[in-house]
Design a protein around this motif. Structure first.
Motif, PDB file in Angstrom:
ATOM      1  N   ALA A 127       0.810  -1.220   0.000  1.00 37.03           N
ATOM      2  CA  ALA A 127       0.000   0.000   0.000  1.00 37.03           C
ATOM      3  C   ALA A 127       0.846   1.274   0.000  1.00 37.03           C
ATOM      4  O   ALA A 127       0.491   2.246  -0.694  1.00 37.03           O
ATOM      5  N   PRO A 128       1.964   1.355   0.757  1.00 38.52           N
ATOM      6  CA  PRO A 128       2.754   2.592   0.723  1.00 38.52           C
ATOM      7  C   PRO A 128       3.234   2.968  -0.676  1.00 38.52           C
ATOM      8  O   PRO A 128       3.268   4.150  -1.033  1.00 38.52           O
ATOM      9  N   ILE A 129       3.612   1.973  -1.482  1.00 34.05           N
ATOM     10  CA  ILE A 129       4.032   2.270  -2.850  1.00 34.05           C
ATOM     11  C   ILE A 129       2.833   2.684  -3.694  1.00 34.05           C
ATOM     12  O   ILE A 129       2.901   3.638  -4.468  1.00 34.05           O
ATOM     13  N   ALA A 130       1.719   1.970  -3.540  1.00 36.74           N
ATOM     14  CA  ALA A 130       0.503   2.324  -4.284  1.00 36.74           C
ATOM     15  C   ALA A 130       0.086   3.750  -3.970  1.00 36.74           C
ATOM     16  O   ALA A 130      -0.322   4.511  -4.855  1.00 36.74           O
ATOM     17  N   HIS A 131       0.187   4.151  -2.705  1.00 38.13           N
ATOM     18  CA  HIS A 131      -0.196   5.506  -2.304  1.00 38.13           C
ATOM     19  C   HIS A 131       0.775   6.540  -2.852  1.00 38.13           C
ATOM     20  O   HIS A 131       0.359   7.586  -3.384  1.00 38.13           O
ATOM     21  N   ALA A 132       2.078   6.269  -2.737  1.00 39.15           N
ATOM     22  CA  ALA A 132       3.075   7.221  -3.221  1.00 39.15           C
ATOM     23  C   ALA A 132       2.956   7.441  -4.725  1.00 39.15           C
ATOM     24  O   ALA A 132       3.319   8.504  -5.239  1.00 39.15           O
ATOM     25  N   MET A 133       2.429   6.454  -5.450  1.00 32.21           N
ATOM     26  CA  MET A 133       2.227   6.579  -6.891  1.00 32.21           C
ATOM     27  C   MET A 133       0.936   7.321  -7.223  1.00 32.21           C
ATOM     28  O   MET A 133       0.677   7.595  -8.395  1.00 32.21           O
ATOM     29  N   SER A 134       0.138   7.650  -6.215  1.00 31.63           N
ATOM     30  CA  SER A 134      -1.220   8.148  -6.459  1.00 31.63           C
ATOM     31  C   SER A 134      -1.529   9.477  -5.781  1.00 31.63           C
ATOM     32  O   SER A 134      -2.657   9.716  -5.361  1.00 31.63           O
ATOM     33  N   PHE A 135      -0.536  10.390  -5.677  1.00 32.70           N
ATOM     34  CA  PHE A 135      -0.768  11.697  -5.045  1.00 32.70           C
ATOM     35  C   PHE A 135      -1.186  11.558  -3.582  1.00 32.70           C
ATOM     36  O   PHE A 135      -1.927  12.379  -3.057  1.00 32.70           O
ATOM     37  N   ILE A 136      -0.717  10.496  -2.916  1.00 33.28           N
ATOM     38  CA  ILE A 136      -1.070  10.269  -1.512  1.00 33.28           C
ATOM     39  C   ILE A 136       0.215  10.060  -0.725  1.00 33.28           C
ATOM     40  O   ILE A 136       1.020   9.191  -1.063  1.00 33.28           O
ATOM     41  N   SER A 137       0.423  10.835   0.331  1.00 24.58           N
ATOM     42  CA  SER A 137       1.590  10.621   1.187  1.00 24.58           C
ATOM     43  C   SER A 137       1.371   9.355   2.000  1.00 24.58           C
ATOM     44  O   SER A 137       0.317   9.181   2.617  1.00 24.58           O
ATOM     45  N   PRO A 138       2.352   8.446   2.042  1.00 27.27           N
ATOM     46  CA  PRO A 138       2.196   7.203   2.801  1.00 27.27           C
ATOM     47  C   PRO A 138       1.993   7.482   4.283  1.00 27.27           C
ATOM     48  O   PRO A 138       2.382   8.532   4.798  1.00 27.27           O
ATOM     49  N   GLY A 139       1.385   6.533   4.977  1.00 29.59           N
ATOM     50  CA  GLY A 139       1.186   6.684   6.412  1.00 29.59           C
ATOM     51  C   GLY A 139       0.052   7.626   6.745  1.00 29.59           C
ATOM     52  O   GLY A 139      -0.954   7.685   6.040  1.00 29.59           O
ATOM     53  N   SER A 140       0.232   8.394   7.832  1.00 26.64           N
ATOM     54  CA  SER A 140      -0.828   9.292   8.303  1.00 26.64           C
ATOM     55  C   SER A 140      -0.294  10.715   8.447  1.00 26.64           C
ATOM     56  O   SER A 140       0.011  11.174   9.551  1.00 26.64           O
ATOM     57  N   PRO A 141      -0.168  11.438   7.329  1.00 25.45           N
ATOM     58  CA  PRO A 141       0.345  12.802   7.411  1.00 25.45           C
ATOM     59  C   PRO A 141      -0.639  13.746   8.086  1.00 25.45           C
ATOM     60  O   PRO A 141      -1.853  13.572   7.978  1.00 25.45           O
ATOM     61  N   ALA A 142      -0.094  14.753   8.776  1.00 24.21           N
ATOM     62  CA  ALA A 142      -0.932  15.769   9.407  1.00 24.21           C
ATOM     63  C   ALA A 142      -1.311  16.857   8.416  1.00 24.21           C
ATOM     64  O   ALA A 142      -2.296  17.570   8.603  1.00 24.21           O
ATOM     65  N   ALA A 143      -0.527  16.998   7.347  1.00 20.42           N
ATOM     66  CA  ALA A 143      -0.791  18.021   6.327  1.00 20.42           C
ATOM     67  C   ALA A 143      -0.178  17.544   5.019  1.00 20.42           C
ATOM     68  O   ALA A 143       0.720  16.693   5.009  1.00 20.42           O
TER      69      ALA A 143
ATOM     70  N   GLN B  78       7.234  10.632  15.153  1.00 18.31           N
ATOM     71  CA  GLN B  78       8.101   9.842  14.292  1.00 18.31           C
ATOM     72  C   GLN B  78       7.365   9.354  13.043  1.00 18.31           C
ATOM     73  O   GLN B  78       7.804   8.411  12.374  1.00 18.31           O
ATOM     74  N   GLY B  79       6.252  10.006  12.721  1.00 16.73           N
ATOM     75  CA  GLY B  79       5.434   9.565  11.594  1.00 16.73           C
ATOM     76  C   GLY B  79       6.160   9.549  10.269  1.00 16.73           C
ATOM     77  O   GLY B  79       5.965   8.637   9.449  1.00 16.73           O
ATOM     78  N   ALA B  80       7.012  10.547  10.012  1.00 19.87           N
ATOM     79  CA  ALA B  80       7.726  10.600   8.736  1.00 19.87           C
ATOM     80  C   ALA B  80       8.716   9.449   8.622  1.00 19.87           C
ATOM     81  O   ALA B  80       8.828   8.806   7.574  1.00 19.87           O
ATOM     82  N   GLN B  81       9.450   9.184   9.707  1.00 21.41           N
ATOM     83  CA  GLN B  81      10.408   8.074   9.696  1.00 21.41           C
ATOM     84  C   GLN B  81       9.697   6.747   9.483  1.00 21.41           C
ATOM     85  O   GLN B  81      10.159   5.877   8.738  1.00 21.41           O
ATOM     86  N   GLU B  82       8.565   6.578  10.154  1.00 26.01           N
ATOM     87  CA  GLU B  82       7.822   5.329  10.032  1.00 26.01           C
ATOM     88  C   GLU B  82       7.244   5.158   8.619  1.00 26.01           C
ATOM     89  O   GLU B  82       7.270   4.066   8.050  1.00 26.01           O
ATOM     90  N   ALA B  83       6.727   6.246   8.055  1.00 30.23           N
ATOM     91  CA  ALA B  83       6.164   6.176   6.704  1.00 30.23           C
ATOM     92  C   ALA B  83       7.262   5.881   5.687  1.00 30.23           C
ATOM     93  O   ALA B  83       7.069   5.079   4.757  1.00 30.23           O
ATOM     94  N   PHE B  84       8.420   6.515   5.855  1.00 30.42           N
ATOM     95  CA  PHE B  84       9.528   6.259   4.938  1.00 30.42           C
ATOM     96  C   PHE B  84       9.972   4.799   5.028  1.00 30.42           C
ATOM     97  O   PHE B  84      10.206   4.135   4.011  1.00 30.42           O
ATOM     98  N   ALA B  85      10.092   4.295   6.263  1.00 30.02           N
ATOM     99  CA  ALA B  85      10.488   2.891   6.449  1.00 30.02           C
ATOM    100  C   ALA B  85       9.489   1.945   5.779  1.00 30.02           C
ATOM    101  O   ALA B  85       9.877   0.910   5.226  1.00 30.02           O
TER     102      ALA B  85
END
Length: 252
Positions: free
Chosen positions: A94-110, A151-158
């Motif tokens: 899902a993280p790759i599918a989201h990153a390919m679709s104008f969606i930031s992976p994980g749970s961004p605040a903005a 740590q949301g950005a680190q977790e989403a990147f991982a």
């Protein structure tokens, strides 16, 4: 991906007309190696950086003034969908599918989004047909910024790096009601931000391979994602390095 290809056709045609006629300028607001694996210890233990707001991301995202030879447009309402509208048959993908679709992976605040269009190179000797094909072959990059709490950005990147390893053999994506087969996810090398990862993504487009590029890098509490497509024969052959470098400079 089919929708993206259709959108790229329309965008490239519009871009070709603009490039040939002078046109109007867009009013859009204007470890570092690729591969897979867990984030470094320093990345996970570093103090949390500032979480940017929607307004701050709008100022931080690339604009036309940052990129020579490109047009930059705000994403339209129909370009951006919810994370729940893009699913993968393998949850880890899902993280790759989201990153390919104008969606930031994980749970961004903005978040903030832009479409970056490579301007076709002008050739006075080219026939109208050649000029049209050149316009359709221009790269179109969806740029997405997401800012995270804690740590949301680190977790989403991982999660994106992990997906690159676990989904190398492919998976299926459902974007709204459109189902697409991703046949292969292959790692590339990229340097940007505090840590970065890149992939060549080969999808099945009505029996033919459709090759695109995906790049994600982290700078502090912000993830920048770049999904690049082209209708040129063979698809996208190189990473959108100029776009990546311009965005990294604005976030540094």
């Amino acid at each position: 991906m089919r929708s993206a290809a259709v959108a790229a056709t329309a965008v490239s045609l519009a871009l070709l007309v603009t490039a040939c006629g002078g046109g109007e300028k867009s009013d859009g607001k204007g470890d570092k190696a690729g591969g897979t694996g867990a984030p470094s210890a320093s990345a996970t233990s570093a103090p949390a950086a500032k979480t940017l707001s929607d307004a701050e991301l709008e100022k931080a995202i690339v604009e036309r003034a940052d990129l020579k030879g490109y047009q930059v447009q705000k994403a339209e309402a129909g370009d951006v969908v919810s994370a729940a509208s893009v699913t993968a048959d393998k949850p880890a993908c899902a993280p790759i599918a989201h990153a390919m679709s104008f969606i930031s992976p994980g749970s961004p605040a903005a978040s903030a989004e832009r479409k970056v269009l490579e301007e076709p190179k002008k050739d006075a000797s080219a026939s109208p047909e050649e000029a049209l094909l050149g316009g359709l072959g221009a790269q179109v990059t969806a740029v997405t910024l997401g800012s995270y709490d804690g740590q949301g950005a680190q977790e989403a990147f991982a999660s994106v790096k992990k997906a690159g390893a676990e989904c190398a053999g492919g998976f299926h994506v459902v974007h709204l009601k459109e189902k697409t087969k991703v046949a292969k996810v292959a790692p590339e090398t990229v340097t940007a931000g505090e840590e970065a990862v890149a992939f060549t993504v080969t999808s099945d487009m009505e029996g033919e391979p459709f090759v695109s590029k995906l790049v994600v890098f982290r700078q502090g509490n912000t993830l920048a994602s770049f999904s690049t497509i082209s209708l040129a024969p063979g698809g996208v052959k190189t990473l959108p390095q100029a776009v990546i470098d311009a965005q990294a400079a604005k976030l540094s």
